[in-house]
Design a protein around this motif. Structure first.
Motif, PDB file in Angstrom:
ATOM      1  N   GLU A   1     -60.977 -43.713 -79.723  1.00 44.36           N
ATOM      2  CA  GLU A   1     -60.414 -42.410 -79.368  1.00 44.36           C
ATOM      3  C   GLU A   1     -61.393 -41.285 -79.727  1.00 44.36           C
ATOM      4  O   GLU A   1     -61.575 -40.336 -78.961  1.00 44.36           O
ATOM      5  CB  GLU A   1     -59.084 -42.204 -80.084  1.00 44.36           C
ATOM      6  CG  GLU A   1     -58.329 -40.971 -79.661  1.00 44.36           C
ATOM      7  CD  GLU A   1     -56.990 -40.812 -80.368  1.00 44.36           C
ATOM      8  OE1 GLU A   1     -56.481 -39.671 -80.362  1.00 44.36           O
ATOM      9  OE2 GLU A   1     -56.455 -41.794 -80.926  1.00 44.36           O
TER      10      GLU A   1
ATOM     11  N   GLU B   1     -58.427 -39.672 -90.113  1.00 41.73           N
ATOM     12  CA  GLU B   1     -57.568 -40.827 -89.861  1.00 41.73           C
ATOM     13  C   GLU B   1     -58.388 -42.119 -89.894  1.00 41.73           C
ATOM     14  O   GLU B   1     -57.946 -43.132 -90.443  1.00 41.73           O
ATOM     15  CB  GLU B   1     -56.869 -40.692 -88.508  1.00 41.73           C
ATOM     16  CG  GLU B   1     -55.796 -39.623 -88.472  1.00 41.73           C
ATOM     17  CD  GLU B   1     -55.176 -39.452 -87.095  1.00 41.73           C
ATOM     18  OE1 GLU B   1     -55.054 -40.462 -86.357  1.00 41.73           O
ATOM     19  OE2 GLU B   1     -54.814 -38.320 -86.745  1.00 41.73           O
TER      20      GLU B   1
ATOM     21  N   LEU C   1     -59.312 -36.850 -86.370  1.00 44.46           N
ATOM     22  CA  LEU C   1     -59.563 -38.254 -86.041  1.00 44.46           C
ATOM     23  C   LEU C   1     -60.471 -38.901 -87.082  1.00 44.46           C
ATOM     24  O   LEU C   1     -60.252 -40.045 -87.495  1.00 44.46           O
ATOM     25  CB  LEU C   1     -60.196 -38.378 -84.645  1.00 44.46           C
ATOM     26  CG  LEU C   1     -59.252 -38.204 -83.459  1.00 44.46           C
ATOM     27  CD1 LEU C   1     -60.030 -38.140 -82.156  1.00 44.46           C
ATOM     28  CD2 LEU C   1     -58.237 -39.336 -83.413  1.00 44.46           C
TER      29      LEU C   1
ATOM     30  N   LYS D   1     -58.769 -45.869 -83.197  1.00 43.92           N
ATOM     31  CA  LYS D   1     -59.091 -44.473 -83.525  1.00 43.92           C
ATOM     32  C   LYS D   1     -60.577 -44.197 -83.317  1.00 43.92           C
ATOM     33  O   LYS D   1     -60.955 -43.110 -82.872  1.00 43.92           O
ATOM     34  CB  LYS D   1     -58.696 -44.138 -84.965  1.00 43.92           C
ATOM     35  CG  LYS D   1     -57.219 -43.981 -85.165  1.00 43.92           C
ATOM     36  CD  LYS D   1     -56.691 -42.762 -84.464  1.00 43.92           C
ATOM     37  CE  LYS D   1     -55.194 -42.646 -84.660  1.00 43.92           C
ATOM     38  NZ  LYS D   1     -54.629 -41.500 -83.941  1.00 43.92           N
TER      39      LYS D   1
END
Length: 88
Positions: A27, A45, A42, A24
């Motif tokens: 990302e 998360e 994001l 993540k």
């Protein structure tokens, strides 16, 4: 559940959540041109995965401590043979 089983389970879950956390983060780093709401999601998360990773790390460390220090010490205190406990 035995401490060996707890250690194995905690290590497996730690590895899984840590890998997801790092994925993540990558990302997020690659989302430079994405919408702000995607970046915010994001980040949330990532924060959640970081907390879960730390939780599993704590459980892993607890199990390691029990297997490497506490249980052998208790065996020694009770004059038992410490060879009966082995970390797998």
């Amino acid at each position: 559940m035995e401490w060996n089983d707890k250690l194995i389970n905690a290590q497996k879950n730690y590895d899984t959540t840590h890998a997801a956390w790092k994925a993540k983060e990558k990302e997020l780093a690659d989302s430079v041109f994405k919408a702000d709401y995607i970046k915010r999601n994001l980040k949330l998360e990532i924060k959640d995965l970081e907390e879960k990773t730390k939780e599993w790390e704590s459980k892993r460390n607890e199990a390691k401590n029990m297997l490497e220090k506490v249980i052998p010490k208790e065996a020694e205190d009770y004059k038992a043979n410490p060879e009966w406990i082995q970390v797998r």
